[in-house]
Design an enzyme around this catalytic site. Structure first.
Site, short mmCIF file in Angstrom:
data_model
loop_
_atom_site.label_atom_id
_atom_site.label_comp_id
_atom_site.label_asym_id
_atom_site.label_seq_id
_atom_site.Cartn_x
_atom_site.Cartn_y
_atom_site.Cartn_z
N GLU A 127 0.70 -1.39 -0.11
CA GLU A 127 0.24 0.07 -0.07
C GLU A 127 0.37 1.40 -0.17
OE1 GLU A 127 -2.81 -0.35 3.67
OE2 GLU A 127 -4.15 -2.13 2.03
N ASN A 169 2.21 -5.22 -2.93
CA ASN A 169 1.50 -5.27 -3.05
C ASN A 169 -0.62 -4.39 -2.68
OD1 ASN A 169 -1.48 -7.55 -1.97
ND2 ASN A 169 -1.27 -6.85 0.28
N HIS A 206 -10.23 -5.76 -2.20
CA HIS A 206 -11.54 -5.40 -1.51
C HIS A 206 -12.97 -4.65 -2.65
CE1 HIS A 206 -9.38 -7.59 2.10
NE2 HIS A 206 -8.13 -6.68 1.31
N GLU A 235 -6.06 -10.51 -1.22
CA GLU A 235 -7.17 -10.61 -0.36
C GLU A 235 -9.05 -10.96 -0.73
OE1 GLU A 235 -5.60 -7.27 2.54
OE2 GLU A 235 -3.39 -7.78 1.78
N ASP A 237 -12.39 -10.75 -0.57
CA ASP A 237 -14.14 -10.58 0.21
C ASP A 237 -14.34 -9.76 -1.03
OD1 ASP A 237 -12.91 -8.14 0.44
OD2 ASP A 237 -12.13 -8.68 3.13
C1 XIL Z 1 -6.59 -5.89 7.68
C2 XIL Z 1 -6.82 -7.44 9.22
O1 XIL Z 1 -7.80 -8.29 8.15
C3 XIL Z 1 -8.02 -6.86 10.42
O2 XIL Z 1 -7.91 -7.66 11.13
C4 XIL Z 1 -6.59 -5.46 11.15
O3 XIL Z 1 -7.29 -5.24 12.10
C5 XIL Z 1 -6.44 -5.01 9.60
O4 XIL Z 1 -5.36 -5.30 8.55
N1 XIL Z 1 -5.30 -4.17 3.80
C6 XIL Z 1 -4.60 -4.99 3.92
C7 XIL Z 1 -4.55 -5.71 4.91
O5 XIL Z 1 -2.80 -5.38 3.56
O6 XIL Z 1 -3.42 -6.57 6.02
C8 XIL Z 1 -5.85 -5.99 6.04
O7 XIL Z 1 -6.13 -6.58 6.86
C9 XIL Z 1 -6.63 -5.43 5.15
C10 XIL Z 1 -6.25 -4.66 3.74
#
Ligand code: XIL
Length: 299
Positions: A127, A169, A206, A235, A237
Site C-alpha cells: 500500500e 501488494n 477488497h 485478499e 472479499d
Molecule cells: C486487516 C486485517 O484483516 C484486520 O484484522 C486488521 O485489523 C487490519 O488489517 N490490506 C491489507 C491487510 O494488506 O493486511 C489488511 O488486513 C486489510 C487491508
C-alpha cells in the site's frame, strides 16, 4: 474436485485463505481451513507490530503458530507484510530519516531471516500509493525517508531470502482505468527496466460498492503479467459475496497464465474484517454459501 485447493491445483494454482492465530482453536474454523485451502496468509501475525514489537527484539510466537499450522496441514505460506505505513509499532512510528530507513532494512532482514527458504511469496511492500486520481505515492513516514524506499526494500529482501518471490501488494489497483493502477504499473515497469528485483504484484481485491469489481480486472492482470511479473489475488472479499462476481474473479485469474492463485481474506463471514459486508465464502455456522459453489465450479 471437492475442495477449493484441490480444484485450483488442477491448473497449478493455489486457493488460499487468511488465517488468524487466535481462531485456530475454533474447531469449525480450523476444520474448514484445513480442508478447503492449500495456501495460507497470516492475517496480522507477520506484520511489523507483531514481529518486532520493540526495536531489534523480534517475536515470532503468533506468526509461527500460523506458519506451523499451515505447514503441518500441508499448505504453503504467503508472507504478509514487511514494509507498510500501517500496523507499525509505536517505536517505528516515532522514527524518521536514515534511522527509519535502517529500521526498515533491519526489519526485513530479521523477519525474512527467520523464515528463510520457507515462504513462497513475500509482500515486501504494501500500500505505498495514494488513493484517488493523483497517481502519487502515499504520504507516509517511509515515503519521507526518500522516494527510493520501495526499491531499497526489494533489494534488501532479495538478498535476505533469494528463494522467495517478492511482491508489491495494494488495493484499488484492480480496475485498469484507475490512476492508482497506472501508477503502480509504471513503477513495476520501471523496476523491471532497471533491474530492481520484483517478481509479483498482489491485487488485494477488497471489492465493495465504493471500489467495485470491473471486468477489466483481467486486462489489468494481463498487462502486469506482460511486464514479466507474476500476479496474484491476495485478499479477496466481495460485499454481499455475489456468486457471479466471485466466479468472475476466479476466471480472470485462470485466464492469465502468470496468475499464481487466489487468497480469500478469511474463512466465514464472522471472521471477516468487514463482517457487516458478509463478503466471504462460508456462513457463520460454517456452511457453504452460493459463492463457494460458484468458485468451486469455476476452478
Ligand atoms: C486487516 C486485517 O484483516 C484486520 O484484522 C486488521 O485489523 C487490519 O488489517 N490490506 C491489507 C491487510 O494488506 O493486511 C489488511 O488486513 C486489510 C487491508
Amino acid at each position: 474436485e471437492s475442495t477449493l485447493g484441490a480444484a485450483a491445483a488442477q491448473s497449478g494454482r493455489y486457493f488460499g485463505v487468511a488465517i488468524a492465530a487466535n481462531r485456530l482453536s475454533d474447531s469449525t474454523y480450523a476444520t474448514i481451513a484445513a480442508r478447503e485451502f492449500n495456501s495460507v496468509t497470516a492475517e496480522n501475525e507477520m506484520k511489523i507490530d507483531a514481529t518486532e514489537p520493540q526495536r531489534g527484539q523480534f517475536s515470532f510466537t503468533a506468526a509461527d503458530r500460523v506458519y506451523n499450522w499451515a505447514v503441518q496441514n500441508g499448505k504453503k505460506v504467503r508472507g504478509h507484510t514487511l514494509a507498510w505505513h500501517s500496523q507499525q509499532p509505536s517505536w517505528m512510528q516515532s522514527l524518521s530519516g536514515s534511522t527509519l530507513r535502517q529500521a526498515m532494512i533491519d526489519h526485513i532482514n530479521g523477519v525474512m531471516g527467520h523464515y528463510k527458504g520457507k515462504i513462497t511469496q513475500w509482500d515486501v511492500v504494501n500500500e505505498a500509493f495514494a488513493d484517488g486520481s493523483s497517481g502519487a505515492r502515499r504520504d507516509s513516514n517511509l515515503q519521507r525517508t526518500g522516494n527510493d524506499w520501495i526499491e531499497v526494500a526489494f533489494r534488501t529482501a532479495r538478498a535476505a531470502d533469494p528463494s522467495a518471490k517478492l511482491c508489491y501488494n495494494d488495493y484499488n489497483v484492480e480496475d485498469w482505468t484507475w490512476a492508482k493502477t497506472q501508477a503502480v504499473y509504471a513503477m513495476v515497469r520501471d523496476f523491471k527496466q532497471r533491474g530492481v528485483p520484483i517478481d509479483c504484484v498482489g491485487f488485494q481485491s477488497h471489492f465493495n460498492s465504493g471500489s467495485p469489481y470491473n471486468s477489466n480486472f483481467r486486462t489489468t492482470l494481463q498487462n502486469f503479467a506482460a511486464l514479466g511479473v507474476d500476479v496474484a489475488v491476495t485478499e479477496l472479499d466481495i460485499q454481499g459475496a455475489p456468486a457471479s462476481t466471485y466466479s468472475n474473479v476466479v476466471n480472470d485469474c485462470l485466464a492469465v497464465s502468470r496468475c499464481l492463485g487466489v487468497t480469500v481474506w478469511g474463512v466465514r463471514d464472522s471472521d471477516s474484517w468487514r463482517s457487516d459486508q458478509t463478503p466471504l465464502l462460508f456462513n457463520n455456522d460454517g456452511s457453504k454459501k452460493s459463492a463457494y459453489t460458484a468458485v468451486l465450479n469455476a476452478l
